[in-house]
Motif scaffolding. Structure first.
Motif, mmCIF file in Angstrom:
data_model
loop_
_atom_site.group_PDB
_atom_site.id
_atom_site.type_symbol
_atom_site.label_atom_id
_atom_site.label_comp_id
_atom_site.label_asym_id
_atom_site.label_seq_id
_atom_site.Cartn_x
_atom_site.Cartn_y
_atom_site.Cartn_z
ATOM 1 N N LEU A 181 -44.663 18.278 48.113
ATOM 2 C CA LEU A 181 -44.141 18.249 46.745
ATOM 3 C C LEU A 181 -43.875 16.862 46.189
ATOM 4 C CD1 LEU A 181 -41.575 21.131 47.299
ATOM 5 C CD2 LEU A 181 -43.745 21.315 46.068
ATOM 6 N N GLY A 182 -43.888 15.836 47.037
ATOM 7 C CA GLY A 182 -43.648 14.489 46.546
ATOM 8 C C GLY A 182 -42.229 14.008 46.808
ATOM 9 N N PRO A 183 -41.916 12.787 46.389
ATOM 10 C CA PRO A 183 -40.652 12.131 46.746
ATOM 11 C C PRO A 183 -39.402 12.783 46.180
ATOM 12 C CG PRO A 183 -41.880 10.823 45.140
ATOM 13 C CD PRO A 183 -42.808 11.903 45.610
ATOM 14 N N LEU A 184 -39.537 13.647 45.184
ATOM 15 C CA LEU A 184 -38.354 14.338 44.660
ATOM 16 C C LEU A 184 -37.608 15.079 45.763
ATOM 17 C CD1 LEU A 184 -36.694 15.242 42.150
ATOM 18 C CD2 LEU A 184 -38.276 17.172 41.944
ATOM 19 N N TRP A 185 -38.327 15.526 46.790
ATOM 20 C CA TRP A 185 -37.731 16.333 47.868
ATOM 21 C C TRP A 185 -37.721 15.587 49.198
ATOM 22 C CZ3 TRP A 185 -35.140 20.385 46.233
ATOM 23 C CH2 TRP A 185 -35.488 20.928 44.984
ATOM 24 N N SER A 186 -37.651 14.276 49.162
ATOM 25 C CA SER A 186 -37.644 13.492 50.398
ATOM 26 C C SER A 186 -36.323 13.681 51.149
ATOM 27 C CB SER A 186 -37.831 12.010 50.078
ATOM 28 O OG SER A 186 -36.662 11.478 49.467
ATOM 29 N N PRO A 187 -36.335 13.472 52.482
ATOM 30 C CA PRO A 187 -35.091 13.584 53.250
ATOM 31 C C PRO A 187 -34.001 12.644 52.753
ATOM 32 C CG PRO A 187 -36.986 13.569 54.730
ATOM 33 C CD PRO A 187 -37.508 13.254 53.362
ATOM 34 N N GLU A 188 -34.375 11.432 52.356
ATOM 35 C CA GLU A 188 -33.365 10.473 51.921
ATOM 36 C C GLU A 188 -32.710 10.917 50.617
ATOM 37 O OE1 GLU A 188 -30.770 7.536 52.200
ATOM 38 O OE2 GLU A 188 -32.237 8.058 53.742
ATOM 39 N N LYS A 189 -33.498 11.420 49.670
ATOM 40 C CA LYS A 189 -32.915 11.906 48.421
ATOM 41 C C LYS A 189 -32.085 13.160 48.654
ATOM 42 C CE LYS A 189 -36.167 9.822 45.196
ATOM 43 N NZ LYS A 189 -37.170 10.019 44.129
ATOM 44 N N ALA A 190 -32.537 14.013 49.556
ATOM 45 C CA ALA A 190 -31.758 15.206 49.879
ATOM 46 C C ALA A 190 -30.409 14.817 50.474
ATOM 47 C CB ALA A 190 -32.532 16.092 50.849
ATOM 48 N N LYS A 191 -30.398 13.825 51.347
ATOM 49 C CA LYS A 191 -29.130 13.385 51.938
ATOM 50 C C LYS A 191 -28.178 12.873 50.867
ATOM 51 C CE LYS A 191 -28.609 9.435 54.161
ATOM 52 N NZ LYS A 191 -28.675 8.373 55.209
ATOM 53 N N ARG A 192 -28.708 12.099 49.900
ATOM 54 C CA ARG A 192 -27.845 11.592 48.829
ATOM 55 C C ARG A 192 -27.255 12.741 48.011
ATOM 56 N NH1 ARG A 192 -31.862 7.425 47.824
ATOM 57 N NH2 ARG A 192 -32.343 8.290 45.777
ATOM 58 N N ARG A 193 -28.062 13.763 47.748
ATOM 59 C CA ARG A 193 -27.564 14.893 46.951
ATOM 60 C C ARG A 193 -26.536 15.705 47.722
ATOM 61 N NH1 ARG A 193 -33.733 15.867 45.509
ATOM 62 N NH2 ARG A 193 -33.966 14.095 44.098
ATOM 63 N N PHE A 194 -26.772 15.917 49.005
ATOM 64 C CA PHE A 194 -25.768 16.620 49.808
ATOM 65 C C PHE A 194 -24.454 15.853 49.818
ATOM 66 C CE2 PHE A 194 -29.271 18.950 52.168
ATOM 67 C CZ PHE A 194 -28.872 20.199 51.753
ATOM 68 N N LYS A 195 -24.518 14.541 49.896
ATOM 69 C CA LYS A 195 -23.302 13.729 49.892
ATOM 70 C C LYS A 195 -22.546 13.891 48.576
ATOM 71 C CE LYS A 195 -23.418 9.540 51.502
ATOM 72 N NZ LYS A 195 -23.839 8.136 51.778
ATOM 73 N N ARG A 196 -23.296 14.014 47.460
ATOM 74 C CA ARG A 196 -22.627 14.211 46.167
ATOM 75 C C ARG A 196 -22.010 15.599 46.065
ATOM 76 N NH1 ARG A 196 -27.892 12.094 43.243
ATOM 77 N NH2 ARG A 196 -27.636 9.826 43.468
ATOM 78 N N GLY B 102 -13.861 16.866 58.285
ATOM 79 C CA GLY B 102 -14.174 16.979 59.702
ATOM 80 C C GLY B 102 -14.536 15.635 60.275
ATOM 81 N N LYS B 103 -15.023 15.647 61.513
ATOM 82 C CA LYS B 103 -15.364 14.419 62.213
ATOM 83 C C LYS B 103 -16.876 14.231 62.257
ATOM 84 C CE LYS B 103 -11.241 14.411 65.178
ATOM 85 N NZ LYS B 103 -10.752 14.397 66.574
ATOM 86 N N THR B 104 -17.289 12.981 62.344
ATOM 87 C CA THR B 104 -18.698 12.639 62.453
ATOM 88 C C THR B 104 -18.814 11.252 63.055
ATOM 89 O OG1 THR B 104 -20.783 12.369 61.238
ATOM 90 C CG2 THR B 104 -18.761 11.696 60.102
ATOM 91 N N THR B 105 -19.936 10.987 63.679
ATOM 92 C CA THR B 105 -20.209 9.645 64.185
ATOM 93 C C THR B 105 -20.970 8.812 63.156
ATOM 94 O OG1 THR B 105 -22.195 10.507 65.253
ATOM 95 C CG2 THR B 105 -20.198 10.338 66.605
ATOM 96 N N ASN B 106 -21.284 9.392 62.016
ATOM 97 C CA ASN B 106 -22.066 8.718 60.984
ATOM 98 C C ASN B 106 -21.472 9.048 59.618
ATOM 99 O OD1 ASN B 106 -23.974 7.521 59.353
ATOM 100 N ND2 ASN B 106 -25.674 8.836 60.004
ATOM 101 N N LYS B 107 -20.436 8.326 59.230
ATOM 102 C CA LYS B 107 -19.765 8.604 57.958
ATOM 103 C C LYS B 107 -20.678 8.422 56.758
ATOM 104 C CE LYS B 107 -15.013 7.733 59.386
ATOM 105 N NZ LYS B 107 -13.736 6.996 59.117
ATOM 106 N N ASN B 108 -21.692 7.581 56.904
ATOM 107 C CA ASN B 108 -22.619 7.352 55.798
ATOM 108 C C ASN B 108 -23.472 8.576 55.497
ATOM 109 O OD1 ASN B 108 -23.971 5.575 53.851
ATOM 110 N ND2 ASN B 108 -25.738 5.735 55.233
ATOM 111 N N ALA B 109 -23.534 9.509 56.425
ATOM 112 C CA ALA B 109 -24.354 10.708 56.230
ATOM 113 C C ALA B 109 -23.599 11.828 55.534
ATOM 114 C CB ALA B 109 -24.890 11.215 57.570
ATOM 115 N N ARG B 110 -22.301 11.677 55.361
ATOM 116 C CA ARG B 110 -21.489 12.758 54.837
ATOM 117 C C ARG B 110 -20.855 12.388 53.504
ATOM 118 N NH1 ARG B 110 -21.139 16.794 58.481
ATOM 119 N NH2 ARG B 110 -21.157 17.877 56.483
ATOM 120 N N GLY B 111 -20.551 13.430 52.701
ATOM 121 C CA GLY B 111 -19.913 13.226 51.409
ATOM 122 C C GLY B 111 -18.454 13.639 51.453
ATOM 123 N N TYR B 112 -17.612 12.935 50.729
ATOM 124 C CA TYR B 112 -16.163 13.177 50.791
ATOM 125 C C TYR B 112 -15.530 13.393 49.419
ATOM 126 C CZ TYR B 112 -17.000 11.431 55.483
ATOM 127 O OH TYR B 112 -17.491 11.259 56.757
#
Length: 539
Positions: free
Chosen positions: A116-131, A137-147
């Motif tokens: 489908l192209g870059p609209l659905w890339s993993p990196e963009k999906a991660k940014r949207r999930f964070k928003r 909870g706990k995580t070893t990668n705070k940059n991967a999670r949204g608060y």
């Protein structure tokens, strides 16, 4: 068009995608949105608020909260049939599901991006999930999670029980995958864990698309937007068909208080009705010509892909005795719901970095049950209408185990994972013994196959039947959810998933709804070469 029933957008459904879209579109307070919800607002009902009711809701399908229906007998599992249902209330399926929050992994989203192209890339999906998420909870990668998002996610329980710890250690020793802290961290998608991530507020109450996106700061309990928000939600309103002028969607006909009513849209009609979305398209003239002609429905678009490619994860169980001194859940946290779990690859060793198995620990006072989901099924089903009557249930054939590779995959899970987990659990605590299936069943191919068919159960992870893809690749909608062959009509829910997600489907529905809503909010701008572009902050 009746002016008092004309809006910029009409959205059908208030599940994860529909609620996100309705809230996002009306954030500018200039855009008017009508949302049609077939059920009522039950957010204050104890079974909906109280998370401890989640397992009971998924088992009993109460008619005041669920559509009532049944799928066709399944040839692959001795002609057994299962419920065909989803939530019929504000929040849709998110108000009655098992509350597990599982993002699609990078491996799945890479497939989406390639198609489908870059609209659905993993990196963009991660940014949207964070928003979207407010992670507690706990995580070893705070940059991967949204608060700071609106969806409250609770990692539970804070202190795992002995039963959950024993199961997690046993899975770790049996599979070789180390225990992980955060399975939604893209860097740690595989392994056992003691704490699930749940759609729950910090106090353990259910979080749904309704509580997150149609909450009192967005609308009143009766469905009116607050603070000048141009939002209207009509309850107990069943969409019947999409209205067209030629190839342009212009509105929706619906049943309200026993009367047929029409509402009209200036811009788009958006269908977010989940398993009911293909029926609505076909009743409106979009689908396989043969089926539509037989039903006497005028054809707007002949698309044989509508209702095809239906996928659902398989569900089986293994049952163990347990130590009566081990509590399945902390006494002070019954909302934790589950007793450990794991995400694992196929035990064949093929694709060792890809999720293919989901294990869920479900404890009781003297039993430990492991729910087993196979996440990469090859079997496909279909959905088709029987008649032009919108109240006539569809023929939903989920096609379970019609591809023999799925049966072989489930047998491998029992022969390798369950057998080894049983051995390790017994070494940790001799009170834990495998009751069902017994080892002699696991060792006998024919008996194991019959056990799997008899033990087979149904979940609500239906997806792909209105696939987001080019027409030539089985598509019904394009990468923006726009229905092929018509104008101003969008589908946005888990039905448009292009490749099967490797976990629970609700997070994918939120992602789809948010992505499509943001596309609709783009502003046209002029560049120096006079071409028109669309601008979206953060993209």
């Amino acid at each position: 068009m009746r002016k008092n029933l004309t809006y910029d957008y009409i959205v059908v459904g208030t599940g994860p995608a529909g609620a996100v879209i309705a809230k996002t579109l009306t954030d500018d307070h200039q855009t008017s949105v009508l949302v049609l919800e077939s059920g009522g607002n039950h957010d204050k009902d104890t079974p909906i608020m109280d998370s401890t009711f989640a397992p009971e809701l998924e088992e009993n399908f109460f008619p005041n909260y669920f559509w009532q229906g049944e799928g066709v007998p399944q040839e692959g599992i001795d002609d057994r049939s299962f419920e065909w249902t989803t939530g019929r209330l504000l929040g849709g399926g998110s108000s009655i599901n098992g509350e597990q929050y599982v993002r699609p992994t990078t491996e799945v989203l890479q497939k989406w991006e390639r198609l489908l192209g870059p609209l659905w890339s993993p990196e963009k999906a991660k940014r949207r999930f964070k928003r979207l998420e407010h992670y507690n909870g706990k995580t070893t990668n705070k940059n991967a999670r949204g608060y700071r998002g609106r969806i409250s996610i609770r990692q539970a329980p804070e202190t795992p029980t002995a039963m959950a710890s024993k199961l997690t250690i046993a899975i770790e020793r049996a599979t070789g995958y180390p225990t992980i802290l955060d399975y939604n961290d893209p860097d740690t998608p595989l392994g056992p864990f003691t704490r699930w991530q749940l759609y729950q507020q910090p106090d353990g109450r259910r979080e749904s698309s309704s509580t997150a996106f149609l909450s009192p700061d967005i609308m009143t309990p009766t469905g009116r937007g607050v603070n000048n928000r141009k939002l209207t939600v009509m309850f107990r309103t069943t969409a019947l068909r999409i209205l067209f002028s030629g190839k342009h969607a212009i509105g929706v006909e619906f049943l309200k208080d026993g009367k047929c009513v029409c509402a009209y849209s200036r811009k788009k009609v958006i269908i977010s009705a989940g398993i009911n979305s293909p029926q609505l398209l076909m009743l409106s003239g979009i689908g396989p010509a043969k089926v539509l002609k037989k039903a006497g429905i005028p054809i707007v678009v002949d698309n044989p892909n509508v209702g095809q490619r239906l996928k659902n994860h398989t569900l089986n169980f293994a049952v163990f005795t347990a130590n009566s001194n081990d509590r399945p859940l902390p006494d002070l946290d019954p909302n934790a719901l589950y007793t450990g779990g794991a995400f694992l690859p196929d035990p064949s060793g093929i694709d060792p970095d890809q999720r293919a198995v989901q294990l869920i620990g479900i404890g009781s006072e003297d039993r430990l049950t492991i729910a087993i989901l196979y996440l990469q099924p090859k079997s496909r089903g279909s959905i088709r209408i029987q008649s032009p009557d919108p109240l006539n249930i569809v023929l939903a054939d989920e096609g379970f185990l019609t591809d023999p590779d799925d049966m072989e995959a489930i047998k491998r899970i029992y022969r390798i994972y369950i057998r080894n987990i049983a051995q390790e659990l017994a070494r940790i605590d001799s009170s834990y013994k495998l009751l069902s299936p017994t080892l002699d069943i696991i060792d006998n191919d024919d008996r194991l196959e019959q056990f799997i068919k008899y033990n087979f159960d149904h979940n609500h992870h239906q997806q792909e039947f209105l696939r987001m893809a080019p027409l030539s690749k089985g598509g019904v909608v394009n990468r923006r959810g726009e229905v092929h062959g018509v104008q101003n009509l969008i589908v946005a829910d888990a039905s448009i998933v292009p490749f099967t997600v490797d976990g629970n489907t609700s997070s994918a529905a939120y992602l789809i709804g948010y992505t499509i809503a943001k596309q609709l909010c783009k502003k046209p701008i002029r560049k120096k070469n006079q071409q028109t572009y669309l601008e979206w902050e953060g993209e």
